[in-house]
Design an enzyme around this catalytic site. Structure first.
Site, PDB file in Angstrom:
ATOM      1  N   ARG B  44       0.862  -1.177   0.000  1.00 39.86           N
ATOM      2  CA  ARG B  44       0.000   0.000   0.000  1.00 39.86           C
ATOM      3  C   ARG B  44       0.896   1.223   0.000  1.00 39.86           C
ATOM      4  O   ARG B  44       2.124   1.113   0.119  1.00 39.86           O
ATOM      5  CB  ARG B  44      -1.012   0.023   1.146  1.00 39.86           C
ATOM      6  CG  ARG B  44      -0.720  -0.779   2.367  1.00 39.86           C
ATOM      7  CD  ARG B  44       0.456  -0.317   3.151  1.00 39.86           C
ATOM      8  NE  ARG B  44       0.401   1.114   3.410  1.00 39.86           N
ATOM      9  CZ  ARG B  44       1.427   1.875   3.713  1.00 39.86           C
ATOM     10  NH1 ARG B  44       2.646   1.338   3.791  1.00 39.86           N
ATOM     11  NH2 ARG B  44       1.313   3.159   3.943  1.00 39.86           N
ATOM     12  N   ALA B  46       0.674   5.135  -2.131  1.00 43.47           N
ATOM     13  CA  ALA B  46       0.497   5.458  -3.545  1.00 43.47           C
ATOM     14  C   ALA B  46       1.745   5.141  -4.390  1.00 43.47           C
ATOM     15  O   ALA B  46       1.634   4.458  -5.415  1.00 43.47           O
ATOM     16  CB  ALA B  46       0.072   6.918  -3.689  1.00 43.47           C
ATOM     17  N   ARG B  87      -7.534  -0.714  -6.938  1.00 51.09           N
ATOM     18  CA  ARG B  87      -7.927   0.302  -5.951  1.00 51.09           C
ATOM     19  C   ARG B  87      -8.257   1.600  -6.694  1.00 51.09           C
ATOM     20  O   ARG B  87      -7.568   1.965  -7.646  1.00 51.09           O
ATOM     21  CB  ARG B  87      -6.816   0.542  -4.908  1.00 51.09           C
ATOM     22  CG  ARG B  87      -6.567  -0.718  -4.062  1.00 51.09           C
ATOM     23  CD  ARG B  87      -5.741  -0.410  -2.832  1.00 51.09           C
ATOM     24  NE  ARG B  87      -6.501   0.355  -1.853  1.00 51.09           N
ATOM     25  CZ  ARG B  87      -5.953   0.878  -0.752  1.00 51.09           C
ATOM     26  NH1 ARG B  87      -4.672   0.715  -0.514  1.00 51.09           N
ATOM     27  NH2 ARG B  87      -6.699   1.559   0.102  1.00 51.09           N
ATOM     28  N   GLN B 194      -1.740   1.580  10.142  1.00 50.47           N
ATOM     29  CA  GLN B 194      -0.452   1.685   9.449  1.00 50.47           C
ATOM     30  C   GLN B 194       0.572   2.465  10.269  1.00 50.47           C
ATOM     31  O   GLN B 194       1.774   2.248  10.123  1.00 50.47           O
ATOM     32  CB  GLN B 194      -0.638   2.369   8.084  1.00 50.47           C
ATOM     33  CG  GLN B 194      -1.386   1.548   7.056  1.00 50.47           C
ATOM     34  CD  GLN B 194      -2.876   1.863   7.036  1.00 50.47           C
ATOM     35  OE1 GLN B 194      -3.430   2.309   8.042  1.00 50.47           O
ATOM     36  NE2 GLN B 194      -3.519   1.632   5.918  1.00 50.47           N
ATOM     37  N   ASP B 235      -2.695  10.326  -1.558  1.00 48.86           N
ATOM     38  CA  ASP B 235      -2.976   9.279  -2.540  1.00 48.86           C
ATOM     39  C   ASP B 235      -3.383   9.876  -3.875  1.00 48.86           C
ATOM     40  O   ASP B 235      -3.217   9.258  -4.924  1.00 48.86           O
ATOM     41  CB  ASP B 235      -4.048   8.339  -2.005  1.00 48.86           C
ATOM     42  CG  ASP B 235      -3.498   7.567  -0.821  1.00 48.86           C
ATOM     43  OD1 ASP B 235      -3.497   8.116   0.293  1.00 48.86           O
ATOM     44  OD2 ASP B 235      -3.000   6.445  -1.023  1.00 48.86           O
ATOM     45  N   ASN B 245      -6.141  11.782   1.072  1.00 48.42           N
ATOM     46  CA  ASN B 245      -5.149  10.996   1.808  1.00 48.42           C
ATOM     47  C   ASN B 245      -5.884  10.112   2.809  1.00 48.42           C
ATOM     48  O   ASN B 245      -7.106  10.191   2.950  1.00 48.42           O
ATOM     49  CB  ASN B 245      -4.142  11.925   2.504  1.00 48.42           C
ATOM     50  CG  ASN B 245      -2.945  11.165   3.071  1.00 48.42           C
ATOM     51  OD1 ASN B 245      -2.410  10.269   2.414  1.00 48.42           O
ATOM     52  ND2 ASN B 245      -2.531  11.489   4.283  1.00 48.42           N
TER      53      ASN B 245
END
Lengths: 350, 350
Positions: B44, B46, B87, B194, B235, B245
């Protein structure tokens, strides 16, 4: 049963640490155990803590072997000190302990047994009043809810946070009971997840339509016009209207104001501390790091071992972000200096 | 190793779902598996997603049995479609796939094998450039960090979110490498944690001083003057400077501005989507409820079964809350309409 109650010489309470997985009643016959149950959060929520502390004082009165009033008063003062030390932020703990001590000190009570009975009767009355006060707050708050409203709620402020019925969640419950079609966004409320564990559980039982969200998502729903009004509780409200409440409340309040969404703490006047001029005078409890890192995800720890963790349990929302403060005596509006004092003195609109 | 790399006909990546408990390398030889690895968040961030998708295209090129260019291009277009669907929010996925497709379509490439080699070489170049770009961004960003600063960081934007080095966390890393004494507040970043799982792990390895906090606590530290500057990733950034984001970024940005704390997204220009006029044009991915309710606490579920869950993975921070946008070509300042376009076109201060 109620969240906390007196039963035949013992204090019984729902062990909220185990919900929603397990419904278990804890029973204590020693006031020190009640203090520990508050510290370890078997029971939480400012009003519930207040009632538990009052019952703890009643236990202390019956535990004491004193055969004359001054000795009993000394024992009660010692118990009060232990109970007060359980948690620092919610003012109801101090308020309840002090109220019971005042009753015990009544000069008209001549024997230790008279004092014991008076202390228990007052603890019982305090618990009964809490339910009554919550219903009055709920009525004032529910009047602010329109049919079709989507409500954002943080932490747990329901029956489990009080003796029964709830504060902010009591408002939501009453709006639902009035037949208003409402939807609730339930903040999960990290770190202890009172929203996910307790509020979701209560709303499910009440049949209220709700969506559980990570706290991080609340801003998204507010910015995209999906939230009409916010109701939260308070652990201590300062004389100027600054509100100490569950960590995360401050961010919510700022983002609510930024999006023109009304933000209402629902606050029994026992939670208002007129001796605290501002929120900066409210002590913020720092709790065990384990509350943050102690979760598991697919059987694995959620953080590396041996790291530094910050875990303030509460934050302060300055009064300028607060639309109004719902009390049992009516809704106080800014400037809060005068309006809140009126509510505490019972001069509001009952 | 890098977060994602090509190794002898296979795409290798760190399986980030298992961190910090387990360090495991996943290896794929089918582009559909790479698409799944992006969807299921083995990988994960971007920039890392972009590189993985480019390598996925290289796999597709070698998987194809095509013996003439048009057939191979048809297979690559099909693979591109599968990868794009993995995604929806991070634009790097689309950017990387389109870039590789353009290289493959070069009319000078006359044989399928020439195309295969060109595709792999471009994917490799894209990955190498990512590391180079991150170092340039880090240099621009680190110039904004003062000795002694306390930095707030959301999600993971480190080596693990990129091919190597990181975006916002790259800034922090470079400031640390420059010898600046810094402290980082690490948002745990619910629901997927995260921050707790990946950023804490990276900072621990880098030897940077940090404190892990629940997302709810960030406001408390900002209001009480304990945060000097915020760095986050993105992102997808719209042409007007609106930043999509990780969910929770919007709340942070609003509260940062409210407290006069500078707020900087760190954004490679590959993440800027000039075709998106505003953040409202960025699709927001809704992910599996299990991400929210699938944790356990002392072996118990954190929420009742059978409830409705909202789980938007990203939110949009309107440009008015953004102090500046750090890119590899310099820092863009408001109004972003022109400044950001200049950075994308490489006309910034390199």
């Amino acid at each position: 049963m109620r969240t906390v109650e007196w039963d035949n010489g013992a204090v019984k309470m729902i062990d909220q640490r185990l919900l929603p997985g397990t419904f278990e009643i804890a029973e204590f016959t020693d006031y020190r155990e009640v203090a520990r149950s508050i510290k370890e959060m078997y029971i939480r929520g400012a009003p519930a803590i207040g009632a538990a502390a009052a019952f703890g004082m009643a236990l202390a009165a019956y535990q004491s072997a004193a055969d004359e009033p001054t000795t009993l008063m000394r024992d009660l003062e010692a118990a009060a000190e232990v109970l007060r030390r359980a948690r620092p932020t919610a003012v109801n703990l101090f308020w309840a302990v002090d109220r019971v001590l005042r009753v015990a000190a009544d000069q008209k009570l001549s024997s230790p047994d008279d004092i014991r009975e008076a202390v228990l009767a007052d603890a019982q009355a305090l618990a009964d009043e809490d339910v009554e006060i919550n219903r009055r707050m709920a009525a004032h708050g529910a009047a602010l809810v329109r049919d079709g409203d989507s409500i954002l709620h943080h932490c747990n402020t329901g029956a489990l946070a009080t003796v029964d019925y709830g504060t902010a969640l009591g408002v939501i419950r009453m709006a639902h009971e009035q037949g208003k079609k409402i939807h609730v966004f339930v903040d999960e409320t990290r770190p202890r997840l009172q929203g996910a564990r307790l509020t979701a559980w209560e709303l499910q039982q009440l049949g209220v339509d709700f969506t559980l969200i990570a706290d991080n998502a609340a801003g998204h729903y507010m910015r995209t016009g999906q939230v009409d009004i916010c109701f939260v509780g308070s652990d201590r409200t300062a004389a100027n209207g600054d509100v100490a409440n569950k960590i995360g409340t401050y961010k919510l309040a700022v983002v609510a104001r930024e999006n023109g969404i009304p933000f209402y703490p629902v606050v029994p006047t026992s939670t208002v501390d007129l001796n605290c001029p501002t929120g900066d005078d409210i002590p913020i409890e720092e709790r065990d790091p384990e509350e943050v890192v102690g979760l598991t995800r697919q059987g694995m720890p959620i953080a590396p071992a041996g790291i530094q963790v910050g875990n303030p349990a509460f934050d302060v929302t300055p009064a300028r972000y607060v639309t109004g403060i719902v009390t049992e005596n009516g809704v106080a509006y800014p400037p809060f200096g005068l309006s809140l004092r009126k509510m505490v003195l019972g001069e509001g609109d009952r």
